[in-house]
Design an enzyme around this catalytic site. Structure first.
Site, mmCIF file in Angstrom:
data_model
loop_
_atom_site.group_PDB
_atom_site.id
_atom_site.type_symbol
_atom_site.label_atom_id
_atom_site.label_comp_id
_atom_site.label_asym_id
_atom_site.label_seq_id
_atom_site.Cartn_x
_atom_site.Cartn_y
_atom_site.Cartn_z
ATOM 1 N N ASN A 9 10.032 -1.536 -7.868
ATOM 2 C CA ASN A 9 9.925 -2.386 -9.055
ATOM 3 C C ASN A 9 8.828 -1.773 -9.912
ATOM 4 O OD1 ASN A 9 9.526 -4.314 -10.980
ATOM 5 N ND2 ASN A 9 8.747 -5.890 -9.605
ATOM 6 N N TRP A 10 9.260 -1.121 -10.977
ATOM 7 C CA TRP A 10 8.287 -0.406 -11.816
ATOM 8 C C TRP A 10 7.475 -1.345 -12.699
ATOM 9 C CZ3 TRP A 10 11.380 4.456 -13.888
ATOM 10 C CH2 TRP A 10 11.473 5.403 -12.857
ATOM 11 N N LYS A 11 7.873 -2.594 -12.805
ATOM 12 C CA LYS A 11 7.185 -3.545 -13.683
ATOM 13 C C LYS A 11 7.079 -2.932 -15.097
ATOM 14 C CE LYS A 11 5.070 -5.419 -9.585
ATOM 15 N NZ LYS A 11 3.942 -6.060 -8.941
ATOM 16 N N HIS A 96 10.657 -13.020 -9.998
ATOM 17 C CA HIS A 96 9.426 -12.383 -9.516
ATOM 18 C C HIS A 96 8.239 -13.299 -9.801
ATOM 19 C CE1 HIS A 96 6.142 -9.539 -9.070
ATOM 20 N NE2 HIS A 96 6.967 -8.814 -8.362
ATOM 21 N N GLU A 98 5.422 -12.728 -10.929
ATOM 22 C CA GLU A 98 4.755 -12.495 -12.226
ATOM 23 C C GLU A 98 5.498 -13.218 -13.348
ATOM 24 O OE1 GLU A 98 4.677 -8.242 -11.827
ATOM 25 O OE2 GLU A 98 3.208 -8.471 -10.222
ATOM 26 N N GLU A 165 7.815 -12.047 -1.039
ATOM 27 C CA GLU A 165 6.627 -11.395 -1.593
ATOM 28 C C GLU A 165 5.472 -12.389 -1.670
ATOM 29 O OE1 GLU A 165 7.813 -7.705 -4.094
ATOM 30 O OE2 GLU A 165 7.727 -9.419 -5.413
ATOM 31 N N GLY A 171 -0.083 -6.095 -5.126
ATOM 32 C CA GLY A 171 -1.038 -5.288 -5.887
ATOM 33 C C GLY A 171 -2.472 -5.403 -5.427
ATOM 34 N N SER A 204 2.144 -4.713 -1.471
ATOM 35 C CA SER A 204 1.317 -3.602 -0.986
ATOM 36 C C SER A 204 2.010 -2.756 0.085
ATOM 37 C CB SER A 204 -0.041 -4.118 -0.491
ATOM 38 O OG SER A 204 -0.750 -4.732 -1.550
ATOM 39 N N GLY A 225 6.036 -2.161 -5.590
ATOM 40 C CA GLY A 225 5.503 -1.981 -6.934
ATOM 41 C C GLY A 225 4.776 -0.653 -7.035
ATOM 42 N N GLY A 226 3.463 -0.680 -6.892
ATOM 43 C CA GLY A 226 2.594 0.485 -7.116
ATOM 44 C C GLY A 226 3.075 1.775 -6.473
HETATM 45 P P1 13P Z 1 2.895 -3.903 -5.021
HETATM 46 O O1 13P Z 1 3.767 -3.050 -4.121
HETATM 47 O O2 13P Z 1 2.218 -3.114 -6.098
HETATM 48 O O3 13P Z 1 1.964 -4.763 -4.220
HETATM 49 O O4 13P Z 1 3.878 -4.901 -5.805
HETATM 50 C C1 13P Z 1 4.822 -5.627 -5.082
HETATM 51 C C2 13P Z 1 5.764 -6.258 -6.018
HETATM 52 O O5 13P Z 1 5.419 -7.163 -6.759
HETATM 53 C C3 13P Z 1 7.146 -5.752 -6.049
HETATM 54 O O6 13P Z 1 7.979 -6.587 -6.772
#
Ligand code: 13P
Length: 243
Positions: A9-11, A96, A98, A165, A171, A204, A225-226
């Site tokens: 997930n590149w956000k 999500h 966020e 999640e 993150g 993470s 994500g990251g």
């Molecule tokens: P991270 O892997 O950066 O913790 O993010 C997880 C996430 O929100 C994937 O949707």
């Protein structure tokens, strides 16, 4: 058979130039990755058409990060299922944390978006998870149960991926212990009528901890994500337990 789904997930990251460079670096690194693993990159709207073109005919599927519940209409700033379907998008992240936290997403809108995704032939990745405060107050089970119940009403469970999640693990570098993620995912599975829904863990996930996470009996994949932003790192995640 429960399918393994490793999704990035590149956000709100990557321009078209950056997305292009990523794909170029990634593809040669996927050679040894077992074929039965589904690989997905959920990219920002502006890169989707480019990503779908570049990855056409490859094993990597492209996902969006949001979808509106109507097919078209006066919804400034929104993108619909048919628009995504037309350009070859196969997955979409829905609900999500966020979006729930910053953009007013509720279980009802999540349910509507899931239906729209399925109606357009996309596979939604439904995200659920508790806050740190809720976990500390022993509310994790109740929160997750309510989120699942609210989201999946009248949803086709044969075209669905779920991601657990925990918000405190997103993150932060603070991963949920693999056994605990496994336990919560088991609870989610017990709520479903189709026990073969792929359920991912997210929060993470890194090349250093993916093997342990994927060794858990209930965990069918990862939403990352990251660590999905670098091609090398995403390739390592895709090749978990093989390196
Ligand atoms: P991270 O892997 O950066 O913790 O993010 C997880 C996430 O929100 C994937 O949707």
């Amino acid at each position: 058979m429960r399918k393994v789904v490793i999704a990035g997930n590149w956000k709100m990251h990557k321009t078209q130039a950056e997305a292009s460079a990523f794909v170029q670096q990634l593809m040669p690194q996927l050679d040894g990755v077992p074929d039965d693993r589904e690989l997905v990159l959920c990219a920002p709207f502006t890169t989707l058409d480019l990503m779908a073109n570049k990855l056409k005919g490859s094993r990597v599927k492209v996902g969006a990060q949001n979808i509106h519940w109507e097919k078209s209409g006066a919804y400034t700033g929104e993108i619909s299922g048919p628009m995504l379907q037309e350009i070859g998008i196969r997955y979409v992240v829905v609900g999500h944390s966020e979006r729930r936290q910053y953009f007013g997403e509720t279980d009802a809108t999540v349910n509507a978006r899931l239906k729209a995704a399925q109606a357009a032939g996309l596979t939604p990745i439904l995200c659920v998870g508790e806050t740190k405060q809720q976990r500390d107050a022993n509310e994790t089970e109740a929160v997750i149960t309510a989120q699942i119940e609210g989201a999946i009403a009248d949803i086709n469970q044969y075209n669905l991926v779920i991601a657990y999640e925990p918000i405190w693990a997103i993150g932060t570098g603070e991963t949920c212990a693999a056994e605990e993620a496994n336990r919560v995912i088991g609870l989610i599975r017990a709520q479903l009528s189709n026990s073969e829904v792929s359920i991912q863990y997210g929060g993470s996930v890194k090349p250093a901890n993916v093997d342990e996470i994927m060794a858990q009996s209930e965990i069918d994949g990862a939403l990352v994500g990251g660590a999905s932003l670098e091609a090398d790192s995403f390739a390592q995640l895709a090749g978990y337990q093989q390196r």
